[in-house]
Design a protein around this motif. Sequence first.
Motif, PDB file in Angstrom:
ATOM      1  N   THR A 180     -14.122  34.041  39.198  1.00  0.00           N
ATOM      2  CA  THR A 180     -14.169  32.730  39.841  1.00  0.00           C
ATOM      3  C   THR A 180     -13.146  31.790  39.228  1.00  0.00           C
ATOM      4  OG1 THR A 180     -16.560  33.092  40.044  1.00  0.00           O
ATOM      5  CG2 THR A 180     -15.723  30.910  40.582  1.00  0.00           C
ATOM      6  N   PHE A 181     -12.391  31.144  40.082  1.00  0.00           N
ATOM      7  CA  PHE A 181     -11.448  30.110  39.656  1.00  0.00           C
ATOM      8  C   PHE A 181     -12.090  28.760  39.944  1.00  0.00           C
ATOM      9  CE2 PHE A 181      -7.395  27.656  40.638  1.00  0.00           C
ATOM     10  CZ  PHE A 181      -7.079  27.457  39.303  1.00  0.00           C
ATOM     11  N   ILE A 182     -12.278  27.962  38.901  1.00  0.00           N
ATOM     12  CA  ILE A 182     -12.884  26.634  39.034  1.00  0.00           C
ATOM     13  C   ILE A 182     -11.799  25.614  38.706  1.00  0.00           C
ATOM     14  CG2 ILE A 182     -14.810  25.137  38.372  1.00  0.00           C
ATOM     15  CD1 ILE A 182     -16.224  27.629  37.283  1.00  0.00           C
ATOM     16  N   PRO A 183     -10.976  25.251  39.688  1.00  0.00           N
ATOM     17  CA  PRO A 183      -9.809  24.425  39.396  1.00  0.00           C
ATOM     18  C   PRO A 183     -10.147  22.968  39.102  1.00  0.00           C
ATOM     19  CG  PRO A 183     -10.008  24.756  41.743  1.00  0.00           C
ATOM     20  CD  PRO A 183     -11.089  25.587  41.106  1.00  0.00           C
ATOM     21  N   GLU A 184      -9.347  22.373  38.250  1.00  0.00           N
ATOM     22  CA  GLU A 184      -9.361  20.930  38.088  1.00  0.00           C
ATOM     23  C   GLU A 184      -8.616  20.308  39.262  1.00  0.00           C
ATOM     24  OE1 GLU A 184     -10.974  19.310  35.718  1.00  0.00           O
ATOM     25  OE2 GLU A 184     -11.595  21.169  34.714  1.00  0.00           O
TER      26      GLU A 184
ATOM     27  N   LYS B 117     -11.314  37.401  44.659  1.00  0.00           N
ATOM     28  CA  LYS B 117     -11.448  36.188  43.867  1.00  0.00           C
ATOM     29  C   LYS B 117     -12.138  35.087  44.668  1.00  0.00           C
ATOM     30  CE  LYS B 117      -9.789  34.271  39.887  1.00  0.00           C
ATOM     31  NZ  LYS B 117      -9.830  34.873  38.540  1.00  0.00           N
ATOM     32  N   VAL B 118     -12.929  34.255  43.975  1.00  0.00           N
ATOM     33  CA  VAL B 118     -13.592  33.113  44.600  1.00  0.00           C
ATOM     34  C   VAL B 118     -13.069  31.824  43.974  1.00  0.00           C
ATOM     35  CG1 VAL B 118     -15.792  31.951  45.018  1.00  0.00           C
ATOM     36  CG2 VAL B 118     -15.665  34.452  45.116  1.00  0.00           C
ATOM     37  N   ILE B 119     -12.719  30.865  44.822  1.00  0.00           N
ATOM     38  CA  ILE B 119     -12.290  29.540  44.360  1.00  0.00           C
ATOM     39  C   ILE B 119     -13.441  28.572  44.616  1.00  0.00           C
ATOM     40  CG2 ILE B 119     -10.635  27.667  44.647  1.00  0.00           C
ATOM     41  CD1 ILE B 119      -8.631  29.748  45.672  1.00  0.00           C
TER      42      ILE B 119
ATOM     43  N   MET C 205       1.561  33.489  48.286  1.00  0.00           N
ATOM     44  CA  MET C 205       0.698  32.372  48.676  1.00  0.00           C
ATOM     45  C   MET C 205       0.397  31.514  47.464  1.00  0.00           C
ATOM     46  SD  MET C 205      -3.244  32.514  50.063  1.00  0.00           S
ATOM     47  CE  MET C 205      -2.863  33.659  51.377  1.00  0.00           C
ATOM     48  N   LYS C 206       0.436  30.220  47.664  1.00  0.00           N
ATOM     49  CA  LYS C 206       0.065  29.283  46.614  1.00  0.00           C
ATOM     50  C   LYS C 206      -1.040  28.384  47.144  1.00  0.00           C
ATOM     51  CE  LYS C 206       2.230  26.616  42.934  1.00  0.00           C
ATOM     52  NZ  LYS C 206       3.506  26.094  42.385  1.00  0.00           N
ATOM     53  N   ILE C 207      -2.105  28.228  46.355  1.00  0.00           N
ATOM     54  CA  ILE C 207      -3.239  27.412  46.760  1.00  0.00           C
ATOM     55  C   ILE C 207      -3.375  26.252  45.788  1.00  0.00           C
ATOM     56  CG2 ILE C 207      -5.735  27.348  47.104  1.00  0.00           C
ATOM     57  CD1 ILE C 207      -5.603  30.271  47.927  1.00  0.00           C
ATOM     58  N   HIS C 208      -3.389  25.048  46.321  1.00  0.00           N
ATOM     59  CA  HIS C 208      -3.522  23.830  45.520  1.00  0.00           C
ATOM     60  C   HIS C 208      -4.895  23.226  45.774  1.00  0.00           C
ATOM     61  CE1 HIS C 208       0.948  23.792  45.123  1.00  0.00           C
ATOM     62  NE2 HIS C 208       0.930  24.116  46.403  1.00  0.00           N
ATOM     63  N   HIS C 209      -5.654  22.983  44.713  1.00  0.00           N
ATOM     64  CA  HIS C 209      -6.893  22.227  44.855  1.00  0.00           C
ATOM     65  C   HIS C 209      -6.568  20.757  44.619  1.00  0.00           C
ATOM     66  CE1 HIS C 209     -10.990  20.889  44.583  1.00  0.00           C
ATOM     67  NE2 HIS C 209     -10.724  20.335  43.420  1.00  0.00           N
ATOM     68  N   ILE C 210      -6.910  19.911  45.578  1.00  0.00           N
ATOM     69  CA  ILE C 210      -6.606  18.480  45.460  1.00  0.00           C
ATOM     70  C   ILE C 210      -7.819  17.717  44.926  1.00  0.00           C
ATOM     71  CG2 ILE C 210      -5.793  16.428  46.660  1.00  0.00           C
ATOM     72  CD1 ILE C 210      -3.750  18.719  46.547  1.00  0.00           C
ATOM     73  N   ARG C 211      -8.916  17.702  45.676  1.00  0.00           N
ATOM     74  CA  ARG C 211     -10.133  17.005  45.267  1.00  0.00           C
ATOM     75  C   ARG C 211     -11.220  17.349  46.278  1.00  0.00           C
ATOM     76  NH1 ARG C 211     -10.021  10.542  45.629  1.00  0.00           N
ATOM     77  NH2 ARG C 211      -9.760  11.163  47.811  1.00  0.00           N
TER      78      ARG C 211
ATOM     79  N   GLU D 117     -18.208  42.856  55.561  1.00  0.00           N
ATOM     80  CA  GLU D 117     -17.482  43.575  56.601  1.00  0.00           C
ATOM     81  C   GLU D 117     -16.010  43.176  56.695  1.00  0.00           C
ATOM     82  OE1 GLU D 117     -19.472  43.520  60.380  1.00  0.00           O
ATOM     83  OE2 GLU D 117     -21.459  43.820  59.490  1.00  0.00           O
ATOM     84  N   PHE D 118     -15.720  41.888  56.587  1.00  0.00           N
ATOM     85  CA  PHE D 118     -14.329  41.437  56.672  1.00  0.00           C
ATOM     86  C   PHE D 118     -13.592  41.625  55.353  1.00  0.00           C
ATOM     87  CE2 PHE D 118     -14.919  38.171  60.371  1.00  0.00           C
ATOM     88  CZ  PHE D 118     -15.631  39.123  61.085  1.00  0.00           C
ATOM     89  N   LYS D 119     -14.320  41.566  54.256  1.00  0.00           N
ATOM     90  CA  LYS D 119     -13.781  41.776  52.903  1.00  0.00           C
ATOM     91  C   LYS D 119     -12.579  40.866  52.602  1.00  0.00           C
ATOM     92  CE  LYS D 119     -15.368  46.561  52.755  1.00  0.00           C
ATOM     93  NZ  LYS D 119     -16.578  46.211  51.971  1.00  0.00           N
ATOM     94  N   PRO D 120     -12.786  39.551  52.590  1.00  0.00           N
ATOM     95  CA  PRO D 120     -11.674  38.624  52.318  1.00  0.00           C
ATOM     96  C   PRO D 120     -11.083  38.811  50.921  1.00  0.00           C
ATOM     97  CG  PRO D 120     -13.782  37.487  52.209  1.00  0.00           C
ATOM     98  CD  PRO D 120     -14.067  38.851  52.765  1.00  0.00           C
ATOM     99  N   GLY D 121      -9.777  38.683  50.842  1.00  0.00           N
ATOM    100  CA  GLY D 121      -9.119  38.780  49.545  1.00  0.00           C
ATOM    101  C   GLY D 121      -9.379  37.572  48.676  1.00  0.00           C
ATOM    102  N   ILE D 122      -9.506  36.398  49.321  1.00  0.00           N
ATOM    103  CA  ILE D 122      -9.808  35.141  48.630  1.00  0.00           C
ATOM    104  C   ILE D 122     -10.929  34.446  49.395  1.00  0.00           C
ATOM    105  CG2 ILE D 122      -8.953  32.859  47.934  1.00  0.00           C
ATOM    106  CD1 ILE D 122      -7.635  35.028  46.362  1.00  0.00           C
TER     107      ILE D 122
END
Length: 255
Positions: A244-248, A212-214, A1-7, A174-179
């Motif tokens: 925590t990932f704080i993307p530009e 991880k948290v984005i 999986m690839k996650i792109h932060h746009i804005r 309860e759901f325990k999300p991976g991201i």
Amino acid sequence: MKIHHIRNATMVIETGDKVILIDPMLSKKGKAGPTFTLFRFKPQRNPVIDLPDNAYEIINKTTHCLITHLHPDHLDKEAERFLKAKNIPVICSVKDKEILQKRGLNVIQTVDYWKETAFLGGKIQGIPARHGYGFIAGPMGNVMGYYIEFPDEKSVYLSSDTIYTEAVDKVLLEFKPGISVLACGSAQLDVFQPLLMNMEDIIKFIRKAPGKVIANHLEAVNHCPVKRDRLFQDLKKEGLSDKTFIPEDGESMTI
């Protein structure tokens, strides 16, 4: 999986042959709409920054679009034009279907709260989101977060525009999300309490999140006071910066 932060809250999730555009605000700087505040924060037309240079290189690959709610910083007129021009299949809350269809969008699936349905080879369900502390949450209207299980990938919790609630707590514990994706801008209007989590609740969310948290919803609209550097420093003090990932804008991460 690839996650792109746009804005702002606009992001793209690539998994297999699916490219999912989430909450698109695609207008140029100042072209999505008027200022959200006049005196609490500097009045500026939104968005207050342009899209990153690589935005359409990513967005043009879109195969599906997922929308959490209808505020213009999550779906603007430019995004509607893009979605209609390419006839992109749209997935949304059951409460937003009629409005989006009237706007000419190609709604192929709706999601209801706490009801699991098939989604692009995996599963999705709607998670209640409360857009503000106290009275203001009512006028802000319905908002839906999403919990998504993709085939052979980590699960994803898109919390959307929300404060910390029992529903949020349930998903994390309860759901325990991976991201998990969290709106961290602490948006406020000129009056009333914040529309998004305050820093205390942001820290609580990240501490309880199992993966991880984005962080998103930062530095793109004029009513969000939290800056990336402040968020990083506050999380560093709590020992949560590595989690925590704080993307530009325009930055991507591979899971």
